[in-house]
Design a protein around this motif. Structure first.
Motif, PDB file in Angstrom:
ATOM      1  N   PRO A 141      -3.290-119.471  25.001  1.00  0.00           N
ATOM      2  CA  PRO A 141      -2.950-120.721  25.700  1.00  0.00           C
ATOM      3  C   PRO A 141      -3.704-121.954  25.189  1.00  0.00           C
ATOM      4  CG  PRO A 141      -4.387-119.400  27.079  1.00  0.00           C
ATOM      5  CD  PRO A 141      -4.075-118.577  25.854  1.00  0.00           C
ATOM      6  N   SER A 142      -4.721-121.758  24.373  1.00  0.00           N
ATOM      7  CA  SER A 142      -5.521-122.907  23.949  1.00  0.00           C
ATOM      8  C   SER A 142      -4.848-123.651  22.807  1.00  0.00           C
ATOM      9  CB  SER A 142      -6.918-122.454  23.513  1.00  0.00           C
ATOM     10  OG  SER A 142      -6.834-121.746  22.299  1.00  0.00           O
ATOM     11  N   GLY A 143      -5.202-124.897  22.670  1.00  0.00           N
ATOM     12  CA  GLY A 143      -4.715-125.685  21.546  1.00  0.00           C
ATOM     13  C   GLY A 143      -5.603-125.458  20.339  1.00  0.00           C
ATOM     14  N   VAL A 144      -5.033-125.602  19.175  1.00  0.00           N
ATOM     15  CA  VAL A 144      -5.789-125.325  17.955  1.00  0.00           C
ATOM     16  C   VAL A 144      -6.526-126.559  17.442  1.00  0.00           C
ATOM     17  CG1 VAL A 144      -4.202-123.490  17.247  1.00  0.00           C
ATOM     18  CG2 VAL A 144      -3.850-125.810  16.407  1.00  0.00           C
ATOM     19  N   LEU A 145      -6.343-127.705  18.086  1.00  0.00           N
ATOM     20  CA  LEU A 145      -6.923-128.938  17.571  1.00  0.00           C
ATOM     21  C   LEU A 145      -8.255-129.297  18.202  1.00  0.00           C
ATOM     22  CD1 LEU A 145      -3.647-130.989  17.344  1.00  0.00           C
ATOM     23  CD2 LEU A 145      -4.851-129.788  15.517  1.00  0.00           C
ATOM     24  N   GLY A 146      -8.776-128.438  19.055  1.00  0.00           N
ATOM     25  CA  GLY A 146     -10.095-128.674  19.623  1.00  0.00           C
ATOM     26  C   GLY A 146     -10.077-129.504  20.897  1.00  0.00           C
ATOM     27  N   ASP A 147      -9.010-130.228  21.131  1.00  0.00           N
ATOM     28  CA  ASP A 147      -8.911-131.014  22.362  1.00  0.00           C
ATOM     29  C   ASP A 147      -7.745-130.516  23.201  1.00  0.00           C
ATOM     30  OD1 ASP A 147      -6.859-131.899  20.776  1.00  0.00           O
ATOM     31  OD2 ASP A 147      -7.358-134.016  20.917  1.00  0.00           O
ATOM     32  N   ASP A 148      -7.452-129.240  23.070  1.00  0.00           N
ATOM     33  CA  ASP A 148      -6.431-128.535  23.836  1.00  0.00           C
ATOM     34  C   ASP A 148      -5.004-128.947  23.479  1.00  0.00           C
ATOM     35  OD1 ASP A 148      -6.033-126.392  25.581  1.00  0.00           O
ATOM     36  OD2 ASP A 148      -5.667-127.722  27.281  1.00  0.00           O
ATOM     37  N   GLY A 181       5.494-133.089   5.711  1.00  0.00           N
ATOM     38  CA  GLY A 181       5.919-131.733   5.351  1.00  0.00           C
ATOM     39  C   GLY A 181       4.799-130.728   5.523  1.00  0.00           C
ATOM     40  N   TYR A 182       3.586-131.125   5.135  1.00  0.00           N
ATOM     41  CA  TYR A 182       2.439-130.238   5.323  1.00  0.00           C
ATOM     42  C   TYR A 182       2.189-129.977   6.809  1.00  0.00           C
ATOM     43  CZ  TYR A 182       1.119-131.070   0.411  1.00  0.00           C
ATOM     44  OH  TYR A 182       1.079-131.161  -0.958  1.00  0.00           O
ATOM     45  N   LEU A 183       2.360-131.020   7.638  1.00  0.00           N
ATOM     46  CA  LEU A 183       2.167-130.831   9.075  1.00  0.00           C
ATOM     47  C   LEU A 183       3.218-129.886   9.655  1.00  0.00           C
ATOM     48  CD1 LEU A 183       1.221-134.383  10.386  1.00  0.00           C
ATOM     49  CD2 LEU A 183      -0.235-132.351  10.289  1.00  0.00           C
ATOM     50  N   VAL A 184       4.459-130.022   9.211  1.00  0.00           N
ATOM     51  CA  VAL A 184       5.512-129.109   9.671  1.00  0.00           C
ATOM     52  C   VAL A 184       5.163-127.684   9.246  1.00  0.00           C
ATOM     53  CG1 VAL A 184       7.951-128.471   9.415  1.00  0.00           C
ATOM     54  CG2 VAL A 184       7.320-130.869   9.748  1.00  0.00           C
ATOM     55  N   HIS A 185       4.713-127.521   8.006  1.00  0.00           N
ATOM     56  CA  HIS A 185       4.329-126.194   7.518  1.00  0.00           C
ATOM     57  C   HIS A 185       3.155-125.642   8.347  1.00  0.00           C
ATOM     58  CE1 HIS A 185       3.914-122.931   4.658  1.00  0.00           C
ATOM     59  NE2 HIS A 185       2.615-123.141   4.707  1.00  0.00           N
ATOM     60  N   PHE A 186       2.150-126.479   8.610  1.00  0.00           N
ATOM     61  CA  PHE A 186       1.002-126.082   9.427  1.00  0.00           C
ATOM     62  C   PHE A 186       1.463-125.648  10.817  1.00  0.00           C
ATOM     63  CE2 PHE A 186      -2.234-127.703  12.520  1.00  0.00           C
ATOM     64  CZ  PHE A 186      -3.208-126.748  12.285  1.00  0.00           C
ATOM     65  N   HIS A 187       2.373-126.414  11.399  1.00  0.00           N
ATOM     66  CA  HIS A 187       2.907-126.102  12.720  1.00  0.00           C
ATOM     67  C   HIS A 187       3.595-124.733  12.713  1.00  0.00           C
ATOM     68  CE1 HIS A 187       5.159-126.428  16.414  1.00  0.00           C
ATOM     69  NE2 HIS A 187       6.314-126.593  15.791  1.00  0.00           N
ATOM     70  N   HIS A 188       4.436-124.484  11.726  1.00  0.00           N
ATOM     71  CA  HIS A 188       5.153-123.205  11.645  1.00  0.00           C
ATOM     72  C   HIS A 188       4.209-122.049  11.347  1.00  0.00           C
ATOM     73  CE1 HIS A 188       9.260-125.270  10.713  1.00  0.00           C
ATOM     74  NE2 HIS A 188       8.829-125.503  11.929  1.00  0.00           N
ATOM     75  N   ALA A 189       3.271-122.245  10.421  1.00  0.00           N
ATOM     76  CA  ALA A 189       2.326-121.182  10.077  1.00  0.00           C
ATOM     77  C   ALA A 189       1.453-120.825  11.280  1.00  0.00           C
ATOM     78  CB  ALA A 189       1.453-121.606   8.893  1.00  0.00           C
ATOM     79  N   THR A 190       1.042-121.829  12.030  1.00  0.00           N
ATOM     80  CA  THR A 190       0.237-121.584  13.227  1.00  0.00           C
ATOM     81  C   THR A 190       1.047-120.804  14.256  1.00  0.00           C
ATOM     82  OG1 THR A 190      -1.068-123.577  12.833  1.00  0.00           O
ATOM     83  CG2 THR A 190      -1.121-122.672  15.054  1.00  0.00           C
ATOM     84  N   GLY A 191       2.293-121.184  14.440  1.00  0.00           N
ATOM     85  CA  GLY A 191       3.156-120.469  15.388  1.00  0.00           C
ATOM     86  C   GLY A 191       3.329-119.004  15.009  1.00  0.00           C
ATOM     87  N   ARG A 192       3.536-118.749  13.721  1.00  0.00           N
ATOM     88  CA  ARG A 192       3.669-117.347  13.271  1.00  0.00           C
ATOM     89  C   ARG A 192       2.367-116.580  13.496  1.00  0.00           C
ATOM     90  NH1 ARG A 192       6.718-119.997   9.398  1.00  0.00           N
ATOM     91  NH2 ARG A 192       4.995-120.104   7.928  1.00  0.00           N
ATOM     92  N   ALA A 193       1.249-117.217  13.238  1.00  0.00           N
ATOM     93  CA  ALA A 193      -0.045-116.560  13.453  1.00  0.00           C
ATOM     94  C   ALA A 193      -0.252-116.231  14.926  1.00  0.00           C
ATOM     95  CB  ALA A 193      -1.176-117.453  12.936  1.00  0.00           C
ATOM     96  N   MET A 194       0.130-117.164  15.790  1.00  0.00           N
ATOM     97  CA  MET A 194      -0.019-116.924  17.225  1.00  0.00           C
ATOM     98  C   MET A 194       0.874-115.767  17.680  1.00  0.00           C
ATOM     99  SD  MET A 194      -2.399-118.976  17.997  1.00  0.00           S
ATOM    100  CE  MET A 194      -2.548-119.571  19.665  1.00  0.00           C
ATOM    101  N   ASN A 195       2.053-115.642  17.083  1.00  0.00           N
ATOM    102  CA  ASN A 195       2.919-114.503  17.407  1.00  0.00           C
ATOM    103  C   ASN A 195       2.249-113.188  17.029  1.00  0.00           C
ATOM    104  OD1 ASN A 195       4.931-116.165  18.423  1.00  0.00           O
ATOM    105  ND2 ASN A 195       6.064-116.236  16.498  1.00  0.00           N
ATOM    106  N   TYR A 200       2.507-128.797  17.734  1.00  0.00           N
ATOM    107  CA  TYR A 200       3.704-129.626  17.925  1.00  0.00           C
ATOM    108  C   TYR A 200       3.319-131.005  18.432  1.00  0.00           C
ATOM    109  CZ  TYR A 200       3.790-129.167  23.033  1.00  0.00           C
ATOM    110  OH  TYR A 200       3.479-129.230  24.361  1.00  0.00           O
ATOM    111  N   GLU A 201       2.228-131.087  19.220  1.00  0.00           N
ATOM    112  CA  GLU A 201       1.781-132.379  19.726  1.00  0.00           C
ATOM    113  C   GLU A 201       1.214-133.248  18.599  1.00  0.00           C
ATOM    114  OE1 GLU A 201       0.429-131.658  24.230  1.00  0.00           O
ATOM    115  OE2 GLU A 201      -0.521-130.295  22.792  1.00  0.00           O
ATOM    116  N   LEU A 202       0.493-132.631  17.682  1.00  0.00           N
ATOM    117  CA  LEU A 202       0.008-133.353  16.506  1.00  0.00           C
ATOM    118  C   LEU A 202       1.188-133.873  15.692  1.00  0.00           C
ATOM    119  CD1 LEU A 202      -2.179-134.225  14.444  1.00  0.00           C
ATOM    120  CD2 LEU A 202      -1.993-131.927  13.475  1.00  0.00           C
ATOM    121  N   LEU A 203       2.167-133.035  15.470  1.00  0.00           N
ATOM    122  CA  LEU A 203       3.350-133.409  14.712  1.00  0.00           C
ATOM    123  C   LEU A 203       4.087-134.565  15.395  1.00  0.00           C
ATOM    124  CD1 LEU A 203       5.107-132.722  12.265  1.00  0.00           C
ATOM    125  CD2 LEU A 203       6.240-130.992  13.654  1.00  0.00           C
ATOM    126  N   GLU A 204       4.282-134.478  16.689  1.00  0.00           N
ATOM    127  CA  GLU A 204       4.965-135.549  17.416  1.00  0.00           C
ATOM    128  C   GLU A 204       4.179-136.850  17.367  1.00  0.00           C
ATOM    129  OE1 GLU A 204       5.612-134.089  21.379  1.00  0.00           O
ATOM    130  OE2 GLU A 204       7.410-132.963  20.790  1.00  0.00           O
TER     131      GLU A 204
END
Length: 130
Positions: free
Chosen positions: A72-79, A31-45, A83-87
């Motif tokens: 275009p960069s990934g937020v996890l440091g390895d591009d 759930g925290y990862l889903v929240h992180f994913h959504h919060a990051t997406g909103r920030a990028m918008n 969503y990829e972390l979540l998957e």
């Protein structure tokens, strides 16, 4: 729920309970990862809007940096993107742990889940009737 709970040793009951708590903790982490994913997406918008605003204000070099480097960069440091972390969490780790927990529960407790809680529930109900 069966009235006849499986016969387990204290060690088996404790192990199953800890395994269940571990899976529940991973569900919470998911759930925290889903929240992180959504919060990051909103920030990028918001950053995309800032890019447009900077360009309109005549600051093309800053707008270009957002467009070319940040968005275009990934937020996890390895591009990788969130969503990829979540998957990866869901498909390569969590799914494996849940399947393992189910197999252990089936093997040790005849598929009964929450045996410790069921026993506690039974004790409290019996105590209330006495």
């Amino acid at each position: 729920m069966s009235d006849d709970l499986p016969k387990l040793t204290d060690d088996e009951e404790t192990a199953l309970h800890e395994l269940e708590l571990g899976v529940e903790g991973l569900r919470k982490a998911h759930g925290y990862l889903v929240h992180f994913h959504h919060a990051t997406g909103r920030a990028m918008n918001h950053l995309q809007v800032a890019e447009s605003n900077l360009r309109e204000a005549g600051h093309d070099e800053f707008a270009d940096h957002i467009r070319d480097e940040i968005l275009p960069s990934g937020v996890l440091g390895d591009d990788r993107w969130t969503y990829e972390l979540l998957e990866t969490f869901e498909e390569e780790f969590f799914e494996h742990v849940v399947t393992f927990e189910q197999a252990v529960c089936e093997n040790v407790a005849s598929g009964e889940r929450h045996v410790k809680e069921r026993r506690q529930q039974r004790r409290w109900r019996e105590r209330a009737r006495d």
